[in-house]
Design an enzyme around this catalytic site. Structure first.
Site, PDB file in Angstrom:
ATOM      1  N   MET A 127       1.209  -1.140   0.244  1.00 45.74           N
ATOM      2  CA  MET A 127      -0.172   0.090  -0.136  1.00 45.74           C
ATOM      3  C   MET A 127       1.076   1.184   0.282  1.00 45.74           C
ATOM      4  O   MET A 127       2.240   1.510   0.721  1.00 45.74           O
ATOM      5  CB  MET A 127      -0.887   0.025   1.039  1.00 45.74           C
ATOM      6  CG  MET A 127      -1.682  -1.134   1.304  1.00 45.74           C
ATOM      7  SD  MET A 127      -2.627  -0.961   3.411  1.00 45.74           S
ATOM      8  CE  MET A 127      -3.300  -0.173   3.231  1.00 45.74           C
TER       9      MET A 127
ATOM     10  N   VAL B  56       1.558  -4.694   8.034  1.00 42.97           N
ATOM     11  CA  VAL B  56       2.925  -4.723   8.127  1.00 42.97           C
ATOM     12  C   VAL B  56       3.010  -3.170   8.037  1.00 42.97           C
ATOM     13  O   VAL B  56       2.546  -2.815   6.846  1.00 42.97           O
ATOM     14  CB  VAL B  56       3.688  -5.149   7.246  1.00 42.97           C
ATOM     15  CG1 VAL B  56       5.207  -4.724   7.807  1.00 42.97           C
ATOM     16  CG2 VAL B  56       3.224  -6.972   7.336  1.00 42.97           C
TER      17      VAL B  56
ATOM     18  N   GLY C 204       1.377   4.209   3.701  1.00 38.69           N
ATOM     19  CA  GLY C 204       2.119   3.401   3.428  1.00 38.69           C
ATOM     20  C   GLY C 204       2.677   2.068   3.930  1.00 38.69           C
ATOM     21  O   GLY C 204       3.170   2.681   5.001  1.00 38.69           O
ATOM     22  N   SER C 205       2.430   1.077   3.492  1.00 43.92           N
ATOM     23  CA  SER C 205       2.856  -0.043   4.314  1.00 43.92           C
ATOM     24  C   SER C 205       2.185  -1.637   3.251  1.00 43.92           C
ATOM     25  O   SER C 205       2.599  -1.110   2.446  1.00 43.92           O
ATOM     26  CB  SER C 205       1.358  -0.378   5.442  1.00 43.92           C
ATOM     27  OG  SER C 205       0.222   0.218   4.759  1.00 43.92           O
ATOM     28  N   ARG C 206       2.227  -2.530   4.152  1.00 44.11           N
ATOM     29  CA  ARG C 206       2.274  -3.284   3.169  1.00 44.11           C
ATOM     30  C   ARG C 206       0.794  -5.158   3.768  1.00 44.11           C
ATOM     31  O   ARG C 206       1.048  -4.649   5.342  1.00 44.11           O
ATOM     32  CB  ARG C 206       2.708  -5.033   3.142  1.00 44.11           C
ATOM     33  CG  ARG C 206       3.642  -5.472   2.702  1.00 44.11           C
ATOM     34  CD  ARG C 206       4.707  -5.667   2.061  1.00 44.11           C
ATOM     35  NE  ARG C 206       4.937  -7.219   2.147  1.00 44.11           N
ATOM     36  CZ  ARG C 206       6.663  -7.614   2.381  1.00 44.11           C
ATOM     37  NH1 ARG C 206       7.634  -7.175   1.768  1.00 44.11           N
ATOM     38  NH2 ARG C 206       6.708  -9.543   1.868  1.00 44.11           N
TER      39      ARG C 206
END
Length: 215
Positions: free
Chosen positions: A94, A151, A181-183
């Protein structure tokens, strides 16, 4: 159901109001067009980052839905350390401008919720799966396990998870969010069949990531 309207994620409504009030107060103090322009831009940025619109939920049997908006960065065989099993891992990255809310990929009962603090490295790196701040939710769905791992990103390492073991989730249900912003790593049974490819853009709930043959 007001599908054309944006809804703010519950955890961000107060913060959005504070941003808007602060920028309006600043605009009033500055007393000119630049202040009003800045206030408008800040309010628009808050709405962009924390939007959370309703989504249509696919009804296909055995479908595993994307838990996040973003880009598929990895599809591979891996070890699911949270459910202690071999698995197929699909990772969705993301970026800063993607919707931050996360949604359940399958119907099921939550068996585990595990939180881990971590280091500040880019969530786009493979090591982020084991070194970042992260939160794992293990869901039992029709006798299969699906693990969703939030994450945290490099900028604002902040994860919100609103569910606990024993809770029941339905496809597309909001269960948390990650800021800036991530995952999300999705661990599936090894026999799961991917329906996306690395580099592909996906949307939370509406994109089918994979199917489970035994579901």
């Amino acid at each position: 159901m007001m599908s054309s309207l944006y809804l703010f994620a519950r955890g961000h409504r107060l913060l959005t109001a504070v941003v808007v009030l602060f920028t309006l107060a600043l605009a009033w103090l500055l007393g000119d067009g630049w202040g009003l322009l800045f206030a408008g831009l800040m309010a628009a940025l808050a709405a962009l980052l924390w939007r959370d619109a309703p989504r249509a939920v696919p009804t296909q049997s055995g479908a595993v839905l994307s838990p996040a908006d973003g880009r598929v960065v990895r599809i591979e065989k891996a070890r699911d350390p949270y459910a202690n099993r071999d698995a197929l891992r699909i990772s969705v990255f993301m970026n800063f401008f993607d919707t931050h809310a996360n949604r359940a990929s399958v119907d099921g009962v939550i068996r585990q919720v595990q939180y881990f603090p971590g280091a500040a490295i880019s969530a786009d790196l493979d090591t982020a799966s084991t070194r970042h701040e992260r939160n794992a939710v293990v869901i039992e769905s029709n006798g299969e396990l699906v693990t969703l791992v939030q994450v945290a990103g490099l900028i604002a390492r902040r994860i919100l998870c609103t569910v606990k073991p024993g809770d029941t989730l339905t496809r597309g249900q909001r269960y948390g969010l990650i800021r800036f912003g991530s995952r999300v790593d999705i661990y599936l049974p090894p026999h799961a069949v991917p329906k996306v490819a690395p580099g592909e853009r996906v949307s939370a709930t509406t994109t089918i990531l994979a199917t489970l043959a035994t579901a």
